[in-house]
Structure formats: structure tokens, C-alpha cells
Design a protein around this motif. Structure first.
Motif, PDB file in Angstrom:
ATOM      1  N   LYS A 208      -3.616 -13.168   4.352  1.00  0.00           N
ATOM      2  CA  LYS A 208      -3.402 -14.247   3.381  1.00  0.00           C
ATOM      3  C   LYS A 208      -2.739 -15.476   3.974  1.00  0.00           C
ATOM      4  CE  LYS A 208      -1.347 -15.185  -1.145  1.00  0.00           C
ATOM      5  NZ  LYS A 208      -0.585 -14.624  -2.282  1.00  0.00           N
ATOM      6  N   ALA A 209      -1.711 -15.275   4.801  1.00  0.00           N
ATOM      7  CA  ALA A 209      -0.949 -16.403   5.344  1.00  0.00           C
ATOM      8  C   ALA A 209      -1.612 -17.023   6.570  1.00  0.00           C
ATOM      9  CB  ALA A 209       0.468 -15.962   5.698  1.00  0.00           C
ATOM     10  N   GLU A 210      -2.722 -16.422   7.021  1.00  0.00           N
ATOM     11  CA  GLU A 210      -3.323 -16.870   8.281  1.00  0.00           C
ATOM     12  C   GLU A 210      -4.710 -17.462   8.117  1.00  0.00           C
ATOM     13  OE1 GLU A 210      -2.252 -13.556  11.385  1.00  0.00           O
ATOM     14  OE2 GLU A 210      -2.738 -12.602   9.475  1.00  0.00           O
ATOM     15  N   ILE A 211      -5.231 -17.453   6.907  1.00  0.00           N
ATOM     16  CA  ILE A 211      -6.646 -17.797   6.737  1.00  0.00           C
ATOM     17  C   ILE A 211      -6.847 -18.925   5.740  1.00  0.00           C
ATOM     18  CG2 ILE A 211      -7.142 -16.208   4.835  1.00  0.00           C
ATOM     19  CD1 ILE A 211      -9.641 -15.339   6.457  1.00  0.00           C
ATOM     20  N   ASP A 212      -7.854 -19.745   6.009  1.00  0.00           N
ATOM     21  CA  ASP A 212      -8.249 -20.825   5.112  1.00  0.00           C
ATOM     22  C   ASP A 212      -9.216 -20.235   4.083  1.00  0.00           C
ATOM     23  OD1 ASP A 212      -9.527 -22.942   3.842  1.00  0.00           O
ATOM     24  OD2 ASP A 212      -9.516 -24.216   5.630  1.00  0.00           O
ATOM     25  N   GLY A 213      -8.797 -20.207   2.819  1.00  0.00           N
ATOM     26  CA  GLY A 213      -9.604 -19.584   1.774  1.00  0.00           C
ATOM     27  C   GLY A 213     -10.995 -20.162   1.654  1.00  0.00           C
ATOM     28  N   LYS A 214     -11.107 -21.477   1.764  1.00  0.00           N
ATOM     29  CA  LYS A 214     -12.409 -22.144   1.627  1.00  0.00           C
ATOM     30  C   LYS A 214     -13.344 -21.741   2.758  1.00  0.00           C
ATOM     31  CE  LYS A 214     -14.333 -26.728   0.692  1.00  0.00           C
ATOM     32  NZ  LYS A 214     -14.022 -28.173   0.532  1.00  0.00           N
ATOM     33  N   LEU A 215     -12.800 -21.712   3.973  1.00  0.00           N
ATOM     34  CA  LEU A 215     -13.594 -21.301   5.134  1.00  0.00           C
ATOM     35  C   LEU A 215     -13.977 -19.830   5.009  1.00  0.00           C
ATOM     36  CD1 LEU A 215     -14.767 -21.717   7.981  1.00  0.00           C
ATOM     37  CD2 LEU A 215     -12.474 -21.248   8.899  1.00  0.00           C
ATOM     38  N   ALA A 216     -13.055 -19.026   4.530  1.00  0.00           N
ATOM     39  CA  ALA A 216     -13.312 -17.591   4.379  1.00  0.00           C
ATOM     40  C   ALA A 216     -14.471 -17.344   3.416  1.00  0.00           C
ATOM     41  CB  ALA A 216     -12.051 -16.886   3.888  1.00  0.00           C
ATOM     42  N   GLN A 217     -14.487 -18.048   2.285  1.00  0.00           N
ATOM     43  CA  GLN A 217     -15.568 -17.889   1.311  1.00  0.00           C
ATOM     44  C   GLN A 217     -16.920 -18.229   1.931  1.00  0.00           C
ATOM     45  OE1 GLN A 217     -14.545 -20.259  -2.101  1.00  0.00           O
ATOM     46  NE2 GLN A 217     -13.181 -18.693  -2.952  1.00  0.00           N
ATOM     47  N   LYS A 218     -16.935 -19.309   2.700  1.00  0.00           N
ATOM     48  CA  LYS A 218     -18.172 -19.740   3.356  1.00  0.00           C
ATOM     49  C   LYS A 218     -18.684 -18.659   4.314  1.00  0.00           C
ATOM     50  CE  LYS A 218     -19.598 -23.096   6.912  1.00  0.00           C
ATOM     51  NZ  LYS A 218     -19.510 -22.144   8.059  1.00  0.00           N
ATOM     52  N   VAL A 219     -17.780 -18.110   5.124  1.00  0.00           N
ATOM     53  CA  VAL A 219     -18.171 -17.102   6.115  1.00  0.00           C
ATOM     54  C   VAL A 219     -18.579 -15.797   5.434  1.00  0.00           C
ATOM     55  CG1 VAL A 219     -17.366 -15.731   8.079  1.00  0.00           C
ATOM     56  CG2 VAL A 219     -16.701 -18.137   7.888  1.00  0.00           C
ATOM     57  N   VAL A 220     -17.882 -15.404   4.377  1.00  0.00           N
ATOM     58  CA  VAL A 220     -18.227 -14.191   3.642  1.00  0.00           C
ATOM     59  C   VAL A 220     -19.645 -14.290   3.073  1.00  0.00           C
ATOM     60  CG1 VAL A 220     -17.732 -12.806   1.575  1.00  0.00           C
ATOM     61  CG2 VAL A 220     -15.848 -13.522   3.065  1.00  0.00           C
ATOM     62  N   LYS A 221     -19.971 -15.437   2.499  1.00  0.00           N
ATOM     63  CA  LYS A 221     -21.331 -15.644   1.967  1.00  0.00           C
ATOM     64  C   LYS A 221     -22.374 -15.511   3.080  1.00  0.00           C
ATOM     65  CE  LYS A 221     -20.168 -18.697  -1.907  1.00  0.00           C
ATOM     66  NZ  LYS A 221     -20.291 -20.082  -2.451  1.00  0.00           N
ATOM     67  N   GLU A 222     -22.075 -16.102   4.224  1.00  0.00           N
ATOM     68  CA  GLU A 222     -23.006 -16.056   5.353  1.00  0.00           C
ATOM     69  C   GLU A 222     -23.190 -14.627   5.851  1.00  0.00           C
ATOM     70  OE1 GLU A 222     -21.950 -20.505   7.178  1.00  0.00           O
ATOM     71  OE2 GLU A 222     -21.321 -18.669   8.239  1.00  0.00           O
ATOM     72  N   GLU A 223     -22.111 -13.884   5.934  1.00  0.00           N
ATOM     73  CA  GLU A 223     -22.192 -12.513   6.470  1.00  0.00           C
ATOM     74  C   GLU A 223     -22.841 -11.551   5.488  1.00  0.00           C
ATOM     75  OE1 GLU A 223     -21.512 -11.404   9.545  1.00  0.00           O
ATOM     76  OE2 GLU A 223     -21.102 -13.483  10.109  1.00  0.00           O
ATOM     77  N   LEU A 224     -22.579 -11.748   4.206  1.00  0.00           N
ATOM     78  CA  LEU A 224     -23.183 -10.850   3.213  1.00  0.00           C
ATOM     79  C   LEU A 224     -24.664 -11.131   2.999  1.00  0.00           C
ATOM     80  CD1 LEU A 224     -20.416 -10.602   0.452  1.00  0.00           C
ATOM     81  CD2 LEU A 224     -21.117  -8.832   2.081  1.00  0.00           C
ATOM     82  N   SER A 225     -25.093 -12.318   3.360  1.00  0.00           N
ATOM     83  CA  SER A 225     -26.510 -12.681   3.167  1.00  0.00           C
ATOM     84  C   SER A 225     -27.384 -12.202   4.323  1.00  0.00           C
ATOM     85  CB  SER A 225     -26.654 -14.195   3.033  1.00  0.00           C
ATOM     86  OG  SER A 225     -26.245 -14.855   4.233  1.00  0.00           O
ATOM     87  N   LYS A 226     -26.790 -11.645   5.337  1.00  0.00           N
ATOM     88  CA  LYS A 226     -27.570 -11.169   6.490  1.00  0.00           C
ATOM     89  C   LYS A 226     -28.296  -9.873   6.168  1.00  0.00           C
ATOM     90  CE  LYS A 226     -24.720 -13.286  10.096  1.00  0.00           C
ATOM     91  NZ  LYS A 226     -23.829 -13.029  11.261  1.00  0.00           N
TER      92      LYS A 226
END
Length: 226
Positions: A208-226
Motif C-alpha cells: 500500500k505505501a509503495e505503489i501508485d494506485g492508478k498505475l497498479a490498476q492499469k497494470v492489473v487490467k493489462e495482466e488480467l487481459s492476457k
């Protein structure tokens, strides 16, 4: 014949009291030196020494006059202390941008104290407060840029730069992606976009204290769409 009761050694008592709590090693050392340096050490002088070397520590007005205790839940040289120190530096340097931003930060800290019902913010609480301030300015920068308000965007950027002085550096995209892949493997929801919230929950729980939430959402979408 009058029996005289032996009196305890005041220096030994003071030395023991001031060195037992090592959460504040600098303060403990200063007080120990003062206590052992001889007679004539007044409470006022010891208090001044504590204030100089250990913000958030005070002499206790109890039955043990030279004991000391923490008056806040923050550690030595906490974020709140550093912000206060930086404000004094900005005032001397006549740095109007930094000074104005720090005043906003201190105001936000004061509001957070009321919300948290505490006399002093911990570093974690201060960081959460700063994160909110940073997010607001990031959103404002994007809005002003889209509307052609470059001057306003620059002003927001200047404030953001000051706020980020006390924020831990967030993970870059490569590190974030590695954490996302790990979270997907842990939750076992690979390829299921409907489970995005579950992945984000696992991700934030660990980083939580180390990650950018907006960037995380973007990457999660990309990884789950594979």
C-alpha cells in the motif's frame, strides 16, 4: 541520639532514570551526561536540552523529576517534526512557494489529528495525509494541462514537489508489474477480469505505501487481459 536515615544518591537515581528508556538514545545520552556532570543541574536546563535533541520528549512532572517520557506517538525526527523544521528554513530563505505549501501541509496535519483523535500523527498517518494532498495536485495538474492552464499546472507542480519531499518513492512500472503478477498467482484468478478488485486488494495489502494506485490498476487490467 537521633538516627539519621541514609539519603539516596541523587546522581545515581537520575542516571538510572534517564537511561532506562532507549527509544530516544540521543535524549538518553544527553540527560545521562547532564545528570553525571555534577550538581546544580536544574530542571529548566535539562528540559532545554531534551527539546533541542529530542522533539516530542518532555520532562515528566511526576514524583521522579528527572524522568522523561514521549509526548507523541511519533519517533525521533518524525515527518511532522521535519516539516516544522523545514518551515523555519523556508522562512529564513524567504522561499515563498515552499513556505506556503508547508503551511498547507501543517493545516492538513492538524485536520488529520482531529480526525484521528490523536495529539500527534505517526509517520504512517502523516504519509497518508501527504498522499491525499499529492493525489489532489496530480489531478489538478492534468486538469489544468487539458484546459490550457499551463501557469496553474506549474504552480500545482511546484506544490507537489514540496509535498513529495516527505513521501517514500513509489515503485516504478517494472516493479509494480512484478507485484501484480505475484498477486494474480497468489489469488489464482489469472485471465478473469471480474476479479480485478480481488487482485487490487491483495496488492494493496502487501504494498500500500509503495505503489501508485492508478498505475497498479492499469497494470492489473493489462495482466488480467492476457
Amino acid at each position: 541520639c537521633q538516627v539519621v536515615q541514609p539519603q539516596p544518591n541523587p546522581l545515581a537515581t537520575r542516571s538510572r532514570l534517564v537511561t532506562t528508556d532507549m527509544r530516544y538514545p540521543v535524549a538518553a545520552r544527553v540527560l545521562s551526561i547532564l545528570a553525571l556532570s555534577g550538581t546544580g543541574i536544574g530542571k529548566r536546563h535539562m528540559l532545554a536540552s531534551v527539546s533541542a535533541f529530542a522533539p516530542g520528549v518532555s520532562l515528566a512532572s511526576r514524583s521522579t523529576p528527572y524522568s522523561y517520557y514521549s509526548t507523541s506517538s511519533t519517533s525521533l525526527f518524525s515527518i511532522v517534526d521535519e516539516v516544522t523544521t523545514e518551515m523555519k528554513t523556508a522562512m529564513k530563505a524567504k522561499d515563498t512557494t515552499t513556505l506556503a505549501t508547508i503551511r498547507l501541509i501543517r493545516s492538513a496535519f492538524a485536520n488529520a489529528q482531529i480526525e484521528e483523535k490523536t495529539d500527534a500523527l505517526t509517520d504512517e498517518q502523516a504519509i497518508n495525509c501527504l498522499r491525499k494532498m499529492a493525489k489532489m495536485r496530480q489531478e489538478s495538474i492534468e486538469m489544468f494541462k487539458e484546459g490550457g492552464g499551463e501557469d496553474r499546472a506549474a504552480a500545482e507542480r511546484a506544490e507537489l514537489d514540496v509535498i513529495e519531499r516527505w513521501l517514500p518513492k513509489l515503485a516504478d512500472e517494472e516493479t509494480t508489474r512484478a507485484w501484480v503478477v505475484e498477486a494474480i498467482e497468489t489469488t489464482g484468478v489469472a485471465g478473469d477480469m471480474s476479479k480485478m478488485g480481488q487482485v487490487m486488494g491483495a496488492l494493496m495489502k502487501n504494498h500500500k505505501a509503495e505503489i501508485d494506485g492508478k498505475l497498479a490498476q492499469k497494470v492489473v487490467k493489462e495482466e488480467l487481459s492476457k
